[in-house]
Design an enzyme around this catalytic site. Structure first.
Site, PDB file in Angstrom:
ATOM      1  N   TRP A  99      -3.038   2.103  -3.171  1.00  0.00           N
ATOM      2  CA  TRP A  99      -1.928   1.132  -2.677  1.00  0.00           C
ATOM      3  C   TRP A  99      -0.693   1.605  -2.871  1.00  0.00           C
ATOM      4  CZ3 TRP A  99      -4.176  -1.411   1.082  1.00  0.00           C
ATOM      5  CH2 TRP A  99      -5.506  -1.624   1.072  1.00  0.00           C
ATOM      6  N   ASP A 166       3.653  -5.339  -6.832  1.00  0.00           N
ATOM      7  CA  ASP A 166       2.270  -5.562  -6.074  1.00  0.00           C
ATOM      8  C   ASP A 166       1.185  -6.002  -7.063  1.00  0.00           C
ATOM      9  OD1 ASP A 166      -0.061  -5.862  -4.515  1.00  0.00           O
ATOM     10  OD2 ASP A 166       0.192  -3.532  -3.858  1.00  0.00           O
ATOM     11  N   LYS A 190      -7.546 -11.778  -2.494  1.00  0.00           N
ATOM     12  CA  LYS A 190      -8.225 -11.328  -3.704  1.00  0.00           C
ATOM     13  C   LYS A 190      -8.416 -12.310  -4.869  1.00  0.00           C
ATOM     14  CE  LYS A 190      -7.641  -7.262  -1.974  1.00  0.00           C
ATOM     15  NZ  LYS A 190      -6.480  -6.236  -2.109  1.00  0.00           N
TER      16      LYS A 190
HETATM   17  C1  PLP Z   1      -5.894  -5.214  -1.320  1.00  0.00           C
HETATM   18  C2  PLP Z   1      -4.723  -4.862  -1.508  1.00  0.00           C
HETATM   19  C3  PLP Z   1      -3.427  -4.469  -0.732  1.00  0.00           C
HETATM   20  C4  PLP Z   1      -3.493  -4.529   0.620  1.00  0.00           C
HETATM   21  O1  PLP Z   1      -3.379  -5.729   0.977  1.00  0.00           O
HETATM   22  P1  PLP Z   1      -3.546  -6.369   2.681  1.00  0.00           P
HETATM   23  O2  PLP Z   1      -3.303  -7.696   2.553  1.00  0.00           O
HETATM   24  O3  PLP Z   1      -4.787  -5.997   3.159  1.00  0.00           O
HETATM   25  O4  PLP Z   1      -2.561  -5.566   3.250  1.00  0.00           O
HETATM   26  C5  PLP Z   1      -2.326  -4.036  -1.262  1.00  0.00           C
HETATM   27  N1  PLP Z   1      -2.339  -3.808  -2.757  1.00  0.00           N
HETATM   28  C6  PLP Z   1      -3.377  -4.172  -3.611  1.00  0.00           C
HETATM   29  C7  PLP Z   1      -3.263  -3.973  -5.236  1.00  0.00           C
HETATM   30  C8  PLP Z   1      -4.392  -4.652  -3.091  1.00  0.00           C
HETATM   31  O5  PLP Z   1      -5.531  -4.927  -3.949  1.00  0.00           O
END
Ligand code: PLP
Length: 357
Positions: A99, A166, A190
């Site tokens: 990511w 993030d 998540k």
């Molecule tokens: C799942 C995830 C993403 C991607 O998220 P989307 O909403 O599918 O774009 C980005 N960063 C992390 C740490 C993730 O676990």
């Protein structure tokens, strides 16, 4: 048979979130119409939006001067929106996984990106510790929890430049000192809600500093000014998100969540370390994620991977197959996963060891 849901995302949500959201699809807030069929500007939905924003602030102790936004586009759209809005000439990134790598790729479209450190040399199985954040960067970006590789930055770093994180897969799993960040974002699918809503916690004064023109929908200022109601927000996912936020509050907040999460993770890591059939992929113990626990068959037992997956599936485990870039297994222990599910997985690993002696 009862299923134990270890999926990494979309992933397990509290029962009360599912129940209340299902009910609201038929009758939303006593209106007699569906949550899916009512104006987002109705007073009933405006109340949902406002309570969700306020609860997010309360649970994370968000200081004055920050906004909570609920946008579309996923965390992946934020990878571009962040440099678009915040980066003049240069930004800095810590590369701790797939990511982060994707976020770096987007940032490079807007200027110079300094990757201060990377753990790619060991397939992202650790968090780099020795790095210098350049003082001339407009911001420093980290991924606090690396969902795919099972590593986590569990403390709030000190940064000489504005810090951006993030937190897709560890938001609300622990207390965070929000004042140390100018922007925290993530896909809600998540730990909070169904897919479709992206949370952004942003310090209002960080926007408006770059010269480039920014399309309206990609400009944070648009959404800050309109309280995240510039256009139709993802109403269904936001309603579900509110139910989860209420659930976290009722349990006692993020400090309690952290204690439960530490207990769940310790239980599983202890078994991985003890059990002769398995080994953890993140060997540096302080870097091990509380949310995503990655493990593989131990040396000499590699041929039993398929057998364990089948055994675990028979015992009701769902979603334990590892990500294709790591292999083996990954058990995601998000807030909503009950401790009984961790116990069931541990028992399953113990039985597998016994059966294969
Ligand atoms: C799942 C995830 C993403 C991607 O998220 P989307 O909403 O599918 O774009 C980005 N960063 C992390 C740490 C993730 O676990």
């Amino acid at each position: 048979m009862k299923k134990h849901n270890f999926y990494a995302g979309p992933s397990i949500l509290p029962d009360v979130t599912l129940k209340n959201t299902a009910d609201a699809i038929f009758d939303f807030a006593g209106t007699g119409v569906s949550l899916l069929s009512i104006s987002h500007r109705s007073k009933e939905f405006v109340a949902v939006m406002e309570e969700a924003q306020q609860l997010m602030k309360d649970l994370l102790n968000v200081p004055e001067g920050y906004s909570v936004l609920f946008l579309g586009g996923g965390a992946s759209t934020q990878f571009a929106m962040i440099p678009y809005n915040l980066m003049g000439k240069k930004s800095a990134y810590l590369n701790t996984g797939a990511w982060s790598t994707k976020a770096i790729k987007e940032a490079k479209l807007f200027g110079e990106v300094e990757v201060v450190a990377s753990s790619e040399d060991k397939n992202f199985t650790y968090i780099p510790k020795d790095f210098t954040i350049p003082e001339d960067a407009d911001y420093f970006h980290i991924t606090t929890n690396n969902t795919i590789y099972g590593t986590e930055i569990k403390t709030d770093l000190d940064s000489p430049v504005p810090l951006v994180a993030d937190m897709s897969s560890d938001i609300l799993s622990r207390p965070v000192d929000v004042s140390k960040y100018v922007l925290i974002y993530g896909g809600a699918q998540k730990n909070l809600a169904p897919a479709g809503v992206t949370f952004v916690i942003i310090r209002d004064d960080i926007v408006g500093k770059v010269d480039r023109p920014i399309p309206t929908m990609l400009n944070y200022k648009t959404h800050i000014d309109k309280g995240s109601m510039f256009n139709t927000p993802p109403v269904f996912a936001i309603y579900a998100l509110l139910q989860t936020l209420r659930w976290v509050k009722e349990l006692g907040g993020v400090e309690i969540m952290q204690q439960i999460n530490q207990k769940k993770a310790a239980m599983l890591y202890d078994e991985i370390d003890r059990n002769s059939m398995f080994k953890g992929t993140v060997t540096n113990k302080e870097d091990r994620s509380l949310m995503n626990v990655c493990f593989v068959m131990n040396d000499g037992h590699e041929d039993k991977e398929k057998a364990f997956l089948e055994f675990a599936t028979q015992k009701g485990m769902v979603g334990v197959k590892g990500h294709r870039s790591v292999g083996g297994f990954r058990a995601s222990l998000y807030n909503a996963l009950p401790i009984e599910s961790v116990e069931a997985l541990v028992t399953c690993m113990q039985e597998f060891e016994k059966n294969n002696r």
